[in-house]
Design a protein around this motif. Sequence first.
Motif, PDB file in Angstrom:
ATOM      1  N   PRO A 108       0.772  -1.140  -0.129  1.00  0.00           N
ATOM      2  CA  PRO A 108       0.052  -0.079  -0.023  1.00  0.00           C
ATOM      3  C   PRO A 108       1.001   1.240  -0.008  1.00  0.00           C
ATOM      4  CG  PRO A 108       0.054  -0.847   2.264  1.00  0.00           C
ATOM      5  CD  PRO A 108       0.673  -1.865   1.405  1.00  0.00           C
ATOM      6  N   LEU A 109       0.378   2.241  -0.580  1.00  0.00           N
ATOM      7  CA  LEU A 109       0.977   3.511  -0.766  1.00  0.00           C
ATOM      8  C   LEU A 109      -0.042   4.877  -0.316  1.00  0.00           C
ATOM      9  CD1 LEU A 109       3.945   4.409  -1.374  1.00  0.00           C
ATOM     10  CD2 LEU A 109       2.981   5.142  -3.663  1.00  0.00           C
ATOM     11  N   PRO A 110       0.032   5.366   0.918  1.00  0.00           N
ATOM     12  CA  PRO A 110      -0.964   6.217   1.394  1.00  0.00           C
ATOM     13  C   PRO A 110      -0.474   7.735   1.081  1.00  0.00           C
ATOM     14  CG  PRO A 110       0.190   5.602   3.032  1.00  0.00           C
ATOM     15  CD  PRO A 110       0.704   4.713   2.080  1.00  0.00           C
ATOM     16  N   ALA A 111      -1.370   8.606   1.074  1.00  0.00           N
ATOM     17  CA  ALA A 111      -1.262   9.969   1.042  1.00  0.00           C
ATOM     18  C   ALA A 111      -2.306  10.668   1.604  1.00  0.00           C
ATOM     19  CB  ALA A 111      -0.704  10.471  -0.411  1.00  0.00           C
ATOM     20  N   ILE A 112      -1.954  11.850   2.334  1.00  0.00           N
ATOM     21  CA  ILE A 112      -3.014  12.765   3.086  1.00  0.00           C
ATOM     22  C   ILE A 112      -2.715  14.017   3.096  1.00  0.00           C
ATOM     23  CG2 ILE A 112      -2.385  12.129   5.477  1.00  0.00           C
ATOM     24  CD1 ILE A 112      -5.272  12.660   6.149  1.00  0.00           C
ATOM     25  N   ALA A 113      -3.446  15.142   2.719  1.00  0.00           N
ATOM     26  CA  ALA A 113      -2.899  16.351   2.444  1.00  0.00           C
ATOM     27  C   ALA A 113      -4.146  17.389   2.800  1.00  0.00           C
ATOM     28  CB  ALA A 113      -2.567  16.833   0.915  1.00  0.00           C
ATOM     29  N   TYR A 114      -3.830  18.489   3.289  1.00  0.00           N
ATOM     30  CA  TYR A 114      -4.816  19.748   3.769  1.00  0.00           C
ATOM     31  C   TYR A 114      -4.217  20.871   3.522  1.00  0.00           C
ATOM     32  CZ  TYR A 114      -8.527  22.121   6.316  1.00  0.00           C
ATOM     33  OH  TYR A 114      -9.527  22.957   6.656  1.00  0.00           O
ATOM     34  N   VAL A 115      -4.852  21.871   2.934  1.00  0.00           N
ATOM     35  CA  VAL A 115      -4.520  23.260   2.618  1.00  0.00           C
ATOM     36  C   VAL A 115      -5.783  24.019   3.172  1.00  0.00           C
ATOM     37  CG1 VAL A 115      -4.357  24.729   0.852  1.00  0.00           C
ATOM     38  CG2 VAL A 115      -3.020  22.828   0.848  1.00  0.00           C
ATOM     39  N   TRP A 116      -5.196  25.089   3.861  1.00  0.00           N
ATOM     40  CA  TRP A 116      -6.306  26.160   4.297  1.00  0.00           C
ATOM     41  C   TRP A 116      -5.694  27.647   4.038  1.00  0.00           C
ATOM     42  CZ3 TRP A 116      -3.387  23.002   7.644  1.00  0.00           C
ATOM     43  CH2 TRP A 116      -2.644  24.091   8.694  1.00  0.00           C
TER      44      TRP A 116
END
Length: 436
Positions: A108-116
């Motif tokens: 598995p290869l996960p990614a999570i991102a958040y911009v505000w």
Amino acid sequence: MKNYLVTFAFSLFAMTVFSQAGHIMQGVGSVNMSMGGAATGQPLDISGALQWNPAAISVFDENQLKLDIGFFFSSPELNSTVPEFDNNGQPTGNFFSGSTADDRGVSPLPAIAYVWTYPESKHTFGLSAFGISGFGVTFPESSSNPINMPQSMGGFGRVESDYSLLQVGLTWAYEVSDQFSIGVEPTFNYASLKLIPNPTANPTGAGYPSADKATALGFGAQFGVFYNSPSGFKAGASYKTKQSFSDFSLDNTYLDNTTATNDFKINYPAIYSVGLGYSLGNVDLALDYRMVDYENAEGFAEKGWTNTFSVAGFGWENINIISAGIQYKGINKLPLRLGYTYSSNPINSDLAFFSVPATAVIKNAFQFGFSFEASDKISLDAVYHYGSSGGSTSGPLLNPQFIPNFPPYGAIPGSEVSYDMTTSMIMVGASYTFGK
């Protein structure tokens, strides 16, 4: 007949697992992967921007969350040839050859991102957690390949490894003007490593040991600039510093059940990126160039053997990466993307032994992806990746005991080890826009 194989078999396959430790994922997330990884000058999504150019997140004027998961599969095949020797240690003129296929399966290869951001603010902030490097190798025991023969017959037998690197970034971008932005991103890293066997430890009469899983923490930073003209032309540049890690403290168990501990350092190399982008109507174009500085990263800069026959390092050379992508938005709610990635080979043939099967080396990679814009707030993404090493990497088998007669690394006359491989991946993702 193959009495000397024990000497180098442990080293060879212990090093094969490290051939992937320096692997630089060409993209992060479904959108960026489908553009071949190009985002330094063309930020189409927040994951690609956060990974390759922190200044580029300034183009996003709404709060957004992005989640992706990839299912990665590689299929390296190892080939080896060794000369046969008689009981007096003299070559018979015959050779023993064979091959072994990896059977690890899917990773598995996960990614999570958040911009505000805030209304009318020149500041944009980002948070990311990306799996930027990872591998696993499982070569089963085989009586038809000299390297994977049972230990009792002078080979090594089964080989297993597991490595992963998670990077967390805290990003700040500032709009100096309507067209120019700067960005800074401190990065924090967590890596784990398991080696069976462990060539970084000193061998004994029982050979090289197996090491339990060890962890290390690292840190670094990334800096970027981004230019966005009203005409649709865009440009960017970034510098990701070397990610400096603490030592892996490896707990080793030898074949005779004795134990020991050794430390080994692997740093993630610095990356220099420049990129161009152009957007006109329904078409977005992106082109990136990167240089990966393996020659100044501990664990890769060193090469050859120590005076105790442990491995000093892998001797990788700097590599060049070109990423290109195109997006077509002419179909309502269904953007389509094509991407291509080229990478040079970091492995000198004289040192190919240390990197077999060097699954980090993918010369050509092709991607196709799309998004479905389910609503103004929700977008679903998918990409398919296929990569190829573009031929075999090969070189002689090395034995430190042969160094006096065959300097500097002890190449075994008449021997050869080679590999080639392909990779494939399916990745899916989703993004949610919260609004300003």
